[in-house]
Scaffold this motif. Structure first.
Motif, PDB file in Angstrom:
ATOM      1  N   CYS A 199     -13.272  21.499   1.923  1.00 39.70           N
ATOM      2  CA  CYS A 199     -13.577  20.470   1.446  1.00 39.70           C
ATOM      3  C   CYS A 199     -13.443  19.962  -0.058  1.00 39.70           C
ATOM      4  CB  CYS A 199     -15.286  20.275   1.835  1.00 39.70           C
ATOM      5  SG  CYS A 199     -15.537  19.998   3.443  1.00 39.70           S
ATOM      6  N   THR A 200     -13.693  21.255  -0.803  1.00 37.55           N
ATOM      7  CA  THR A 200     -13.183  21.041  -2.225  1.00 37.55           C
ATOM      8  C   THR A 200     -12.189  20.665  -2.255  1.00 37.55           C
ATOM      9  OG1 THR A 200     -15.240  22.778  -2.482  1.00 37.55           O
ATOM     10  CG2 THR A 200     -13.572  22.420  -4.262  1.00 37.55           C
ATOM     11  N   ALA A 201     -10.842  21.386  -1.792  1.00 38.58           N
ATOM     12  CA  ALA A 201      -9.479  21.229  -1.903  1.00 38.58           C
ATOM     13  C   ALA A 201      -9.209  19.761  -1.619  1.00 38.58           C
ATOM     14  CB  ALA A 201      -8.714  22.426  -0.985  1.00 38.58           C
ATOM     15  N   VAL A 202      -9.678  19.350  -0.455  1.00 37.97           N
ATOM     16  CA  VAL A 202      -9.443  17.758  -0.053  1.00 37.97           C
ATOM     17  C   VAL A 202     -10.053  16.875  -1.107  1.00 37.97           C
ATOM     18  CG1 VAL A 202      -9.950  16.036   1.520  1.00 37.97           C
ATOM     19  CG2 VAL A 202      -9.369  18.197   2.404  1.00 37.97           C
ATOM     20  N   THR A 203     -11.176  17.271  -1.727  1.00 36.75           N
ATOM     21  CA  THR A 203     -11.858  16.339  -2.826  1.00 36.75           C
ATOM     22  C   THR A 203     -11.072  16.447  -3.751  1.00 36.75           C
ATOM     23  OG1 THR A 203     -13.928  16.582  -1.714  1.00 36.75           O
ATOM     24  CG2 THR A 203     -14.115  15.805  -4.030  1.00 36.75           C
ATOM     25  N   VAL A 204     -10.637  17.471  -4.497  1.00 35.85           N
ATOM     26  CA  VAL A 204      -9.762  17.798  -5.498  1.00 35.85           C
ATOM     27  C   VAL A 204      -8.357  16.916  -5.242  1.00 35.85           C
ATOM     28  CG1 VAL A 204      -8.527  19.278  -7.086  1.00 35.85           C
ATOM     29  CG2 VAL A 204     -10.827  19.798  -6.528  1.00 35.85           C
ATOM     30  N   SER A 205      -7.872  17.115  -4.196  1.00 37.38           N
ATOM     31  CA  SER A 205      -6.540  16.377  -4.124  1.00 37.38           C
ATOM     32  C   SER A 205      -6.849  14.788  -4.028  1.00 37.38           C
ATOM     33  CB  SER A 205      -6.080  16.649  -2.569  1.00 37.38           C
ATOM     34  OG  SER A 205      -5.863  18.145  -2.656  1.00 37.38           O
ATOM     35  N   ALA A 206      -7.918  14.430  -3.313  1.00 38.18           N
ATOM     36  CA  ALA A 206      -7.887  12.856  -3.466  1.00 38.18           C
ATOM     37  C   ALA A 206      -8.243  12.459  -4.742  1.00 38.18           C
ATOM     38  CB  ALA A 206      -9.241  12.670  -2.452  1.00 38.18           C
ATOM     39  N   VAL A 207      -9.050  12.906  -5.344  1.00 39.86           N
ATOM     40  CA  VAL A 207      -9.442  12.608  -7.130  1.00 39.86           C
ATOM     41  C   VAL A 207      -7.961  12.594  -7.737  1.00 39.86           C
ATOM     42  CG1 VAL A 207     -10.527  13.513  -9.081  1.00 39.86           C
ATOM     43  CG2 VAL A 207     -11.616  13.277  -6.819  1.00 39.86           C
ATOM     44  N   THR A 208      -7.243  13.801  -7.563  1.00 41.05           N
ATOM     45  CA  THR A 208      -6.010  13.954  -8.350  1.00 41.05           C
ATOM     46  C   THR A 208      -5.071  12.814  -7.887  1.00 41.05           C
ATOM     47  OG1 THR A 208      -6.373  16.363  -8.360  1.00 41.05           O
ATOM     48  CG2 THR A 208      -4.074  15.448  -8.787  1.00 41.05           C
ATOM     49  N   ALA A 209      -5.070  12.609  -6.418  1.00 42.51           N
ATOM     50  CA  ALA A 209      -4.065  11.473  -6.207  1.00 42.51           C
ATOM     51  C   ALA A 209      -4.942   9.875  -6.784  1.00 42.51           C
ATOM     52  CB  ALA A 209      -4.181  11.348  -4.496  1.00 42.51           C
ATOM     53  N   ALA A 210      -6.020   9.768  -6.772  1.00 41.16           N
ATOM     54  CA  ALA A 210      -6.482   8.623  -7.174  1.00 41.16           C
ATOM     55  C   ALA A 210      -6.104   8.417  -8.763  1.00 41.16           C
ATOM     56  CB  ALA A 210      -7.863   8.537  -6.976  1.00 41.16           C
ATOM     57  N   VAL A 211      -6.436   9.616  -9.547  1.00 39.56           N
ATOM     58  CA  VAL A 211      -6.129   9.643 -10.774  1.00 39.56           C
ATOM     59  C   VAL A 211      -4.546   9.138 -11.287  1.00 39.56           C
ATOM     60  CG1 VAL A 211      -6.070  10.904 -13.105  1.00 39.56           C
ATOM     61  CG2 VAL A 211      -8.133  10.955 -11.498  1.00 39.56           C
ATOM     62  N   ALA A 212      -3.692   9.748 -10.536  1.00 39.93           N
ATOM     63  CA  ALA A 212      -2.300   9.562 -10.617  1.00 39.93           C
ATOM     64  C   ALA A 212      -1.757   8.358 -10.212  1.00 39.93           C
ATOM     65  CB  ALA A 212      -1.652  10.619  -9.676  1.00 39.93           C
ATOM     66  N   ALA A 213      -2.544   7.579  -9.038  1.00 37.99           N
ATOM     67  CA  ALA A 213      -2.089   6.264  -8.819  1.00 37.99           C
ATOM     68  C   ALA A 213      -2.871   5.356  -9.924  1.00 37.99           C
ATOM     69  CB  ALA A 213      -3.028   5.904  -7.458  1.00 37.99           C
ATOM     70  N   LEU A 214      -3.527   5.640 -10.517  1.00 38.21           N
ATOM     71  CA  LEU A 214      -4.538   4.889 -11.683  1.00 38.21           C
ATOM     72  C   LEU A 214      -3.484   5.065 -13.058  1.00 38.21           C
ATOM     73  CD1 LEU A 214      -6.538   2.987 -12.610  1.00 38.21           C
ATOM     74  CD2 LEU A 214      -7.979   5.348 -13.261  1.00 38.21           C
ATOM     75  N   VAL A 215      -2.960   6.219 -13.038  1.00 42.02           N
ATOM     76  CA  VAL A 215      -2.043   6.275 -14.223  1.00 42.02           C
ATOM     77  C   VAL A 215      -0.875   5.541 -14.064  1.00 42.02           C
ATOM     78  CG1 VAL A 215      -0.585   8.065 -15.579  1.00 42.02           C
ATOM     79  CG2 VAL A 215      -3.175   8.517 -15.053  1.00 42.02           C
ATOM     80  N   VAL A 216      -0.224   5.584 -12.802  1.00 40.21           N
ATOM     81  CA  VAL A 216       0.966   4.879 -12.500  1.00 40.21           C
ATOM     82  C   VAL A 216       0.737   3.054 -12.700  1.00 40.21           C
ATOM     83  CG1 VAL A 216       2.537   4.247 -10.581  1.00 40.21           C
ATOM     84  CG2 VAL A 216       1.887   6.707 -11.136  1.00 40.21           C
ATOM     85  N   ALA A 217      -0.438   2.880 -12.147  1.00 44.29           N
ATOM     86  CA  ALA A 217      -0.965   1.413 -12.079  1.00 44.29           C
ATOM     87  C   ALA A 217      -0.968   1.097 -13.657  1.00 44.29           C
ATOM     88  CB  ALA A 217      -2.093   1.355 -11.321  1.00 44.29           C
ATOM     89  N   VAL A 218      -1.678   1.659 -14.262  1.00 42.61           N
ATOM     90  CA  VAL A 218      -1.868   1.538 -16.002  1.00 42.61           C
ATOM     91  C   VAL A 218      -0.714   1.396 -16.762  1.00 42.61           C
ATOM     92  CG1 VAL A 218      -2.850   2.252 -18.016  1.00 42.61           C
ATOM     93  CG2 VAL A 218      -4.273   2.175 -15.969  1.00 42.61           C
ATOM     94  N   SER A 219       0.258   2.364 -16.281  1.00 43.40           N
ATOM     95  CA  SER A 219       1.632   2.363 -17.059  1.00 43.40           C
ATOM     96  C   SER A 219       2.476   1.161 -16.888  1.00 43.40           C
ATOM     97  CB  SER A 219       2.319   3.643 -16.677  1.00 43.40           C
ATOM     98  OG  SER A 219       2.817   3.379 -15.245  1.00 43.40           O
ATOM     99  N   TYR A 220       2.321   0.550 -15.804  1.00 42.94           N
ATOM    100  CA  TYR A 220       2.971  -1.077 -15.266  1.00 42.94           C
ATOM    101  C   TYR A 220       2.121  -2.102 -16.100  1.00 42.94           C
ATOM    102  CZ  TYR A 220       6.213   1.714 -12.491  1.00 42.94           C
ATOM    103  OH  TYR A 220       7.041   2.334 -11.855  1.00 42.94           O
ATOM    104  N   LEU A 221       0.921  -1.985 -16.511  1.00 45.26           N
ATOM    105  CA  LEU A 221       0.320  -3.202 -17.153  1.00 45.26           C
ATOM    106  C   LEU A 221       1.129  -3.440 -18.637  1.00 45.26           C
ATOM    107  CD1 LEU A 221      -3.349  -2.178 -16.728  1.00 45.26           C
ATOM    108  CD2 LEU A 221      -1.985  -3.830 -15.399  1.00 45.26           C
ATOM    109  N   PRO A 222       1.137  -4.821 -18.722  1.00 43.51           N
ATOM    110  CA  PRO A 222       1.902  -5.062 -20.161  1.00 43.51           C
ATOM    111  C   PRO A 222       1.222  -4.822 -21.306  1.00 43.51           C
ATOM    112  CG  PRO A 222       1.226  -7.081 -18.774  1.00 43.51           C
ATOM    113  CD  PRO A 222       0.887  -6.053 -17.940  1.00 43.51           C
TER     114      PRO A 222
END
Length: 121
Positions: free
Chosen positions: A98-121
């Motif tokens: 459960c801890t591994a899944v949670t860490v993976s999900a949070v990491t994926a969410a942060v990565a998606a957020l970073v990618v989304a923010v990097s495309y903002l003008p």
């Protein structure tokens, strides 16, 4: 100021040990009384026995019965300990997953957020 949580847990555990000891004592006394009743019932069928013979047979019957009861209880205690250990291991593995899944999900969410923010003008 109240007691630390560790002190509360230690006291609760002590109470639990005492309760288990009393419960075990009462359980054993029930087994002793049951063995005595069974021994009396067994010897009643032999009306030709003398009093001393009846007492000796009852004593041996009770001893044998209690020895069997003790062995049964020891097996039960061992099985309970084995099951507890097995379930504790399973719980640890589940908690790690459960801890591994949670860490993976949070990491994926942060990565998606970073990618989304990097495309903002």
């Amino acid at each position: 100021m109240g007691r630390p949580d560790g002190a509360k847990n230690a006291r609760r555990h002590e109470g639990s040990d005492w309760t288990n000891q009393v419960e075990g004592y009462l359980l054993w006394q029930t087994r002793v009384q049951d063995a005595k009743c069974r021994a009396r019932a067994f010897t009643e069928a032999f009306d030709w026995l003398t009093t001393s013979q009846r007492v000796e047979i009852e004593r041996r019957y009770i001893g044998d019965r209690l020895q069997c009861e003790e062995q049964d209880l020891r097996r039960i205690v061992q099985r309970a300990a084995d099951l507890r250990s097995e379930y504790e291991q399973r719980y640890r593995r589940l908690r790690l997953r459960c801890t591994a899944v949670t860490v993976s999900a949070v990491t994926a969410a942060v990565a998606a957020l970073v990618v989304a923010v990097s495309y903002l003008p």
